[in-house]
Motif scaffolding. Structure first.
Motif, mmCIF file in Angstrom:
data_model
loop_
_atom_site.group_PDB
_atom_site.id
_atom_site.type_symbol
_atom_site.label_atom_id
_atom_site.label_comp_id
_atom_site.label_asym_id
_atom_site.label_seq_id
_atom_site.Cartn_x
_atom_site.Cartn_y
_atom_site.Cartn_z
ATOM 1 N N MET A 100 0.814 -1.211 0.000
ATOM 2 C CA MET A 100 0.000 0.000 0.000
ATOM 3 C C MET A 100 0.858 1.277 0.000
ATOM 4 O O MET A 100 1.889 1.330 0.678
ATOM 5 N N PRO A 101 0.445 2.304 -0.732
ATOM 6 C CA PRO A 101 1.185 3.570 -0.729
ATOM 7 C C PRO A 101 1.286 4.145 0.682
ATOM 8 O O PRO A 101 0.288 4.200 1.403
ATOM 9 N N PHE A 102 2.488 4.525 1.072
ATOM 10 C CA PHE A 102 2.741 5.096 2.400
ATOM 11 C C PHE A 102 2.343 4.141 3.526
ATOM 12 O O PHE A 102 2.175 4.555 4.673
ATOM 13 N N GLY A 103 2.157 2.860 3.205
ATOM 14 C CA GLY A 103 1.766 1.884 4.220
ATOM 15 C C GLY A 103 0.340 2.042 4.701
ATOM 16 O O GLY A 103 -0.022 1.522 5.762
ATOM 17 N N LEU A 104 -0.499 2.715 3.916
ATOM 18 C CA LEU A 104 -1.884 2.976 4.319
ATOM 19 C C LEU A 104 -2.843 2.545 3.212
ATOM 20 O O LEU A 104 -2.834 3.108 2.110
ATOM 21 N N ALA A 105 -3.682 1.567 3.493
ATOM 22 C CA ALA A 105 -4.607 1.031 2.491
ATOM 23 C C ALA A 105 -5.621 2.061 2.011
ATOM 24 O O ALA A 105 -6.213 1.905 0.946
ATOM 25 N N VAL A 106 -5.814 3.110 2.779
ATOM 26 C CA VAL A 106 -6.760 4.154 2.392
ATOM 27 C C VAL A 106 -6.351 4.817 1.078
ATOM 28 O O VAL A 106 -7.190 5.379 0.365
ATOM 29 N N PHE A 107 -5.056 4.719 0.730
ATOM 30 C CA PHE A 107 -4.572 5.337 -0.501
ATOM 31 C C PHE A 107 -4.709 4.424 -1.716
ATOM 32 O O PHE A 107 -4.399 4.837 -2.832
ATOM 33 N N ASP A 108 -5.139 3.178 -1.509
ATOM 34 C CA ASP A 108 -5.345 2.269 -2.652
ATOM 35 C C ASP A 108 -6.415 1.245 -2.284
ATOM 36 O O ASP A 108 -6.168 0.040 -2.271
ATOM 37 N N ILE A 109 -7.605 1.748 -2.020
ATOM 38 C CA ILE A 109 -8.716 0.885 -1.607
ATOM 39 C C ILE A 109 -9.023 -0.175 -2.657
ATOM 40 O O ILE A 109 -9.398 -1.303 -2.338
ATOM 41 N N ASN A 110 -8.847 0.170 -3.925
ATOM 42 C CA ASN A 110 -9.199 -0.748 -5.012
ATOM 43 C C ASN A 110 -8.012 -1.585 -5.491
ATOM 44 O O ASN A 110 -8.008 -2.058 -6.635
ATOM 45 N N GLY A 129 -8.145 -8.364 5.254
ATOM 46 C CA GLY A 129 -7.285 -7.294 5.722
ATOM 47 C C GLY A 129 -7.210 -7.237 7.227
ATOM 48 O O GLY A 129 -8.090 -7.737 7.932
ATOM 49 N N HIS A 130 -6.130 -6.633 7.706
ATOM 50 C CA HIS A 130 -5.896 -6.481 9.137
ATOM 51 C C HIS A 130 -6.071 -5.030 9.537
ATOM 52 O O HIS A 130 -5.541 -4.134 8.874
ATOM 53 N N SER A 131 -6.853 -4.792 10.594
ATOM 54 C CA SER A 131 -7.008 -3.448 11.160
ATOM 55 C C SER A 131 -7.517 -2.468 10.093
ATOM 56 O O SER A 131 -8.548 -2.715 9.478
ATOM 57 N N LEU A 132 -6.799 -1.366 9.845
ATOM 58 C CA LEU A 132 -7.211 -0.403 8.815
ATOM 59 C C LEU A 132 -7.348 -1.093 7.459
ATOM 60 O O LEU A 132 -8.267 -0.782 6.685
ATOM 61 N N GLY A 133 -6.446 -2.040 7.187
ATOM 62 C CA GLY A 133 -6.518 -2.769 5.922
ATOM 63 C C GLY A 133 -7.825 -3.518 5.770
ATOM 64 O O GLY A 133 -8.388 -3.609 4.676
ATOM 65 N N GLY A 134 -8.337 -4.064 6.876
ATOM 66 C CA GLY A 134 -9.616 -4.769 6.826
ATOM 67 C C GLY A 134 -10.768 -3.840 6.511
ATOM 68 O O GLY A 134 -11.655 -4.172 5.722
ATOM 69 N N SER A 135 -10.759 -2.656 7.117
ATOM 70 C CA SER A 135 -11.828 -1.683 6.861
ATOM 71 C C SER A 135 -11.832 -1.239 5.408
ATOM 72 O O SER A 135 -12.889 -1.049 4.799
ATOM 73 N N MET A 136 -10.621 -1.063 4.842
ATOM 74 C CA MET A 136 -10.530 -0.663 3.441
ATOM 75 C C MET A 136 -10.925 -1.815 2.512
ATOM 76 O O MET A 136 -11.556 -1.608 1.476
#
Length: 247
Positions: A100-110, A129-136
């Protein structure tokens, strides 16, 4: 007047660079994979590991029909999940670990979209997904219900409304998890399909779904990371087998 504008512009430039500095600090203050995790990036007698984006874990001597796409937790180096991914691949699944970009799945949900498109040989897809990754991953799933066989949440919850879908959902979290906001779990449980599976791993915590050490604010685990991941793989296998039976 020029002096005033010069001061304003100078102040804006300073604020801009402070913001850039804070952002750079934030995205680089992440959780690195342990040496144990890095060992799992090597192919063995049961699993072939392919480097790249995504990292791919394929069962040897077996044509995988089921694929699992995994979104890492926020600011967690994706390689930290290699032991869990390798264990899943040993069970016959093709596993794709997204970077994931910058280690944050919010930047590449798709992120899962292109992976699915590039692997038409896979007949059934699960996104996890785990944690934030799971939500995304859940947000992606809400827009791709017909393309997925299921959603797997590890120490996570869905803010996307899946309650009116028939998408199978497995939710796993540890009894000693002090990072996962339990109030949010309660609040957003109604967003999941009524028949979703929710499993609490006795003694497990937040960080031990991966191998990246102790996470700030987490509870002390009462079981090892190996045991927590063994239980996780066991529950995922059962979950996927149930979907096979239902279809």
């Amino acid at each position: 007047m020029k002096a005033v504008w010069k001061k304003i512009l100078s102040g804006m430039v300073i604020i801009f660079f402070i913001f850039i500095g804070l952002f750079a600090w934030y995205i680089n203050d992440d959780y690195d994979a342990t040496d144990e995790a890095l060992i799992a990036l090597e192919s063995n007698e049961k699993v072939t590991v392919f480097e790249g984006d995504p990292l791919r874990f394929y069962p040897k001597n077996e044509e995988a029909e089921i694929g699992i796409i995994f979104y890492p937790g926020g600011k967690v180096e994706e390689e930290a999940y290699a032991p869990l991914m390798q264990s899943l691949a040993e069970e016959g699944y093709a596993v794709f670990l997204a970077d994931m970009p910058f280690g944050l799945a919010v930047f590449d949900i798709n992120a899962a979209e292109s992976i699915m498109a590039e692997h038409p040989e896979i007949s059934q897809w699960y996104v996890a997904g785990h944690s934030l990754g799971g939500s995304m991953a859940a947000i992606f799933a809400s827009n791709a219900v017909e393309e997925l066989a299921g959603l797997i949440l590890l120490a996570s919850y869905s803010t996307a409304d899946l309650s009116q879908t028939h998408l199978p959902v497995l939710s796993l979290y540890g009894s000693e998890d002090h990072v996962l906001n339990q109030e949010k779990v309660e609040e957003y449980r109604s967003k999941l399909p009524e028949n979703h599976d929710e499993i609490i791993i006795a003694g497990g915590n937040h960080a031990q779904f991966g191998n990246y050490g102790i996470q700030k604010g987490d509870g002390e685990s009462l079981i090892s990371a190996e045991e927590q991941q063994r239980i996780t793989v066991q529950e995922i296998i059962q979950f996927i087998n149930e979907q096979k039976t239902n279809h």
